[in-house]
Design a protein around this motif. Structure first.
Motif, PDB file in Angstrom:
ATOM      1  N   LYS A 150       0.832  -1.204   0.000  1.00 58.46           N
ATOM      2  CA  LYS A 150       0.000   0.000   0.000  1.00 58.46           C
ATOM      3  C   LYS A 150       0.870   1.259   0.000  1.00 58.46           C
ATOM      4  CE  LYS A 150      -3.891  -2.306   0.083  1.00 58.46           C
ATOM      5  NZ  LYS A 150      -3.417  -3.671   0.206  1.00 58.46           N
ATOM      6  N   LEU A 151       0.421   2.246  -0.730  1.00 59.89           N
ATOM      7  CA  LEU A 151       1.164   3.490  -0.914  1.00 59.89           C
ATOM      8  C   LEU A 151       1.392   4.217   0.405  1.00 59.89           C
ATOM      9  CD1 LEU A 151       2.466   5.617  -2.699  1.00 59.89           C
ATOM     10  CD2 LEU A 151       0.187   6.547  -3.171  1.00 59.89           C
ATOM     11  N   THR A 152       0.368   4.252   1.269  1.00 60.27           N
ATOM     12  CA  THR A 152       0.523   4.953   2.546  1.00 60.27           C
ATOM     13  C   THR A 152       1.564   4.274   3.427  1.00 60.27           C
ATOM     14  OG1 THR A 152      -1.442   3.714   3.261  1.00 60.27           O
ATOM     15  CG2 THR A 152      -1.757   6.025   2.649  1.00 60.27           C
ATOM     16  N   THR A 153       1.652   2.950   3.358  1.00 54.57           N
ATOM     17  CA  THR A 153       2.685   2.223   4.103  1.00 54.57           C
ATOM     18  C   THR A 153       4.073   2.660   3.647  1.00 54.57           C
ATOM     19  OG1 THR A 153       1.233   0.303   4.312  1.00 54.57           O
ATOM     20  CG2 THR A 153       3.574  -0.066   4.683  1.00 54.57           C
ATOM     21  N   PHE A 154       4.247   2.737   2.335  1.00 57.19           N
ATOM     22  CA  PHE A 154       5.527   3.168   1.766  1.00 57.19           C
ATOM     23  C   PHE A 154       5.867   4.593   2.190  1.00 57.19           C
ATOM     24  CE2 PHE A 154       7.623   5.371  -1.827  1.00 57.19           C
ATOM     25  CZ  PHE A 154       8.842   4.707  -1.810  1.00 57.19           C
ATOM     26  N   ILE A 155       4.887   5.492   2.137  1.00 56.54           N
ATOM     27  CA  ILE A 155       5.117   6.896   2.503  1.00 56.54           C
ATOM     28  C   ILE A 155       5.494   7.018   3.979  1.00 56.54           C
ATOM     29  CG2 ILE A 155       4.038   9.170   2.736  1.00 56.54           C
ATOM     30  CD1 ILE A 155       2.360   8.515   0.279  1.00 56.54           C
ATOM     31  N   VAL A 156       4.804   6.267   4.844  1.00 54.17           N
ATOM     32  CA  VAL A 156       5.093   6.314   6.275  1.00 54.17           C
ATOM     33  C   VAL A 156       6.533   5.891   6.550  1.00 54.17           C
ATOM     34  CG1 VAL A 156       4.601   5.211   8.501  1.00 54.17           C
ATOM     35  CG2 VAL A 156       2.728   6.058   7.084  1.00 54.17           C
ATOM     36  N   ILE A 157       6.994   4.831   5.885  1.00 54.83           N
ATOM     37  CA  ILE A 157       8.364   4.353   6.086  1.00 54.83           C
ATOM     38  C   ILE A 157       9.378   5.384   5.592  1.00 54.83           C
ATOM     39  CG2 ILE A 157      10.037   2.606   5.364  1.00 54.83           C
ATOM     40  CD1 ILE A 157       7.783   0.589   5.403  1.00 54.83           C
ATOM     41  N   VAL A 158       9.105   6.001   4.448  1.00 61.16           N
ATOM     42  CA  VAL A 158      10.003   7.041   3.929  1.00 61.16           C
ATOM     43  C   VAL A 158      10.059   8.222   4.890  1.00 61.16           C
ATOM     44  CG1 VAL A 158      10.328   8.738   2.086  1.00 61.16           C
ATOM     45  CG2 VAL A 158       9.694   6.388   1.512  1.00 61.16           C
ATOM     46  N   LEU A 159       8.896   8.651   5.379  1.00 61.95           N
ATOM     47  CA  LEU A 159       8.853   9.772   6.319  1.00 61.95           C
ATOM     48  C   LEU A 159       9.592   9.442   7.610  1.00 61.95           C
ATOM     49  CD1 LEU A 159       5.142  10.969   5.946  1.00 61.95           C
ATOM     50  CD2 LEU A 159       7.188  12.134   5.117  1.00 61.95           C
TER      51      LEU A 159
END
Length: 442
Positions: free
Chosen positions: A312-321
């Motif tokens: 999921k895209l939000t999972t990826f964004i959270v990890i990057v953040l």
């Protein structure tokens, strides 16, 4: 001893949801194995493979659906795609609502899990809205595609093609009735734009689209919706530019296209790995660098409570953040003026870690059962896990064991990697804490 009724009550929502997908796969397998479903006999393994691919809205196939399946078989596949994309529980609750039957808390909780909601309140209203939204968008796509395809293929075939591809696109399935998928439409802006808009909207998530309609300004949107919309736009732009550069001089893909067609094909091939599975260029002829980049896109996937899969895209964004915050020395990652809770970060890390373990494990299994190079096998596994449906062309060449392995990966990818663990591991809350000690990392 437990009674039969008490055992039924102990079934968790995740178990019921996973069981509903498994039931669909079993029914679909038997229907596709019927003589009236195919032009030529197919094996049980092939029937299982396509039924699993349809139910999990993946799009991988061991044969050409347009020439192998009869009209009955294609309709069976279409029903599997529609039910698999939305989930049986949503249709069940909608049917109870239409029959004016009382919808208990248990069914509301099932829908809550299916749509990724935090509470069970308002689930019936949400289900009805989702169905109206889905059929409205699919209907609009059918009309637009019909205006384009009926003059070319005639009334019956043009309308039927429009219905099939609209449903397949919105549910991010990627099944096509054309033998080359959509390669012949690489320079057709109408087909490219309509179908890509369908699977992009379907991949955003029902709740996100509902919030966009209800709240007109960006400031009113929740953090999740902001992350999905902005993240989708950025990722699609980056994917389009990257594939345009990597494939620019490849004569087997877009190398011989005009600049306009190169941009259009790069755009479509850049957005389709978000679990759509359609392709307008030969995936197997792409550069190795493009295949690796596509695998990253397939691994990321679409939105929560959508027809898409992946981490999921939000999972990826959270990890990057979280990574950026750590480097900068910021205690809590934040975005758009909102902080992200620690439990969300931990869940994102768990999803990503478990997903990577599953992918590498099944790639390893396929290297033992198949006499095929590692890159195509890895691409096939990641595509299956993300329920994308893109392939380098090895699907039909897999052994029976290999096909069953891919079926398992598609099923895990659709129900979610953590769901698999929750089905077998009992969660518990600890009422105590151990003392801290130093652990050196990095």
């Amino acid at each position: 001893m437990f009674t039969k009724q008490s055992r039924h009550r102990q079934l968790s929502p995740l178990t019921v949801i996973a069981g509903s997908f498994l039931l669909l796969i079993i029914i679909g397998t038997f229907l596709l194995k019927l003589p009236i479903a195919t032009e030529v006999p197919i094996s049980w393994v092939d029937a299982l493979f396509v039924a699993t691919s349809g139910t999990t809205v993946t799009g991988l196939s061991v044969f050409d659906p347009g020439s192998t399946l009869t009209l009955f078989g294609e309709i069976v596949l279409l029903v599997l795609i529609q039910c698999g994309g939305l989930g049986l529980m949503i249709f069940a609750v909608a049917l109870l609502a239409l029959l004016r039957r009382k919808i208990g808390l248990k069914n509301r909780i099932y829908v809550q899990e299916s749509l990724g909601q935090s509470t069970a309140g308002g689930m019936v209203k949400l289900v009805i809205w989702v169905l109206i939204f889905v059929f409205a968008f699919e209907g609009a796509a059918v009309i637009l595609l019909s205006l384009h395809w009926i003059p070319e293929y005639g009334w019956n075939k043009g309308f039927y093609y429009s219905v099939f591809h609209a449903i397949s696109a919105f549910n991010n399935a990627g099944f096509s009735l054309f033998p080359d998928n959509l390669v012949q439409f690489a320079g057709d802006p109408v087909v490219n734009i309509i179908l890509s808009m369908m699977f992009i909207i379907g991949g955003l998530g029902f709740v996100v689209v509902m919030e966009i309609f209800q709240k007109k300004t960006f400031r009113e949107w929740s953090l999740h919706t902001k992350m999905m919309v902005v993240g989708t736009i950025i990722l699609n732009i980056v994917a389009t530019i990257t594939l345009f550069i990597l494939e620019y001089n490849n004569p087997d893909t877009i190398g011989n296209f005009s600049i306009y067609d190169k941009v259009l094909a790069s755009y479509f091939q850049g957005v389709t790995p978000r679990t759509a599975g359609f392709n307008t260029i030969a995936t197997g002829e792409m550069e190795d660098s493009s295949l690796l980049f596509t695998m990253i896109l397939m691994f990321i996937g679409g939105g929560t409570a959508s027809t898409a899969s992946g981490i999921k895209l939000t999972t990826f964004i959270v990890i990057v953040l979280a990574s950026i915050s750590f480097v900068k020395g910021i205690q809590e990652p934040h975005l758009f003026g909102r902080s992200i809770r620690t439990e969300v970060l931990i869940r994102s890390l768990a999803i990503t870690t478990v997903s990577m373990f599953i992918i590498f494990f099944f790639i390893f299994l396929l290297t033992l059962t198949e006499d095929i190079a590692v890159l195509p096998l890895a691409f096939e596994v990641v595509s299956s896990f993300g329920t994308v449906g893109l392939s380098t062309g090895i699907t039909a060449d897999l052994s029976s064991i290999g096909k069953v392995i891919i079926c398992i990966v598609m099923f895990i990818g659709r129900i979610g990697p953590l769901t698999l663990f929750f089905l077998f591991l009992k969660q518990k809350r600890e009422t105590f804490k151990f003392p801290y000690d130093q652990v050196h990392t990095g």
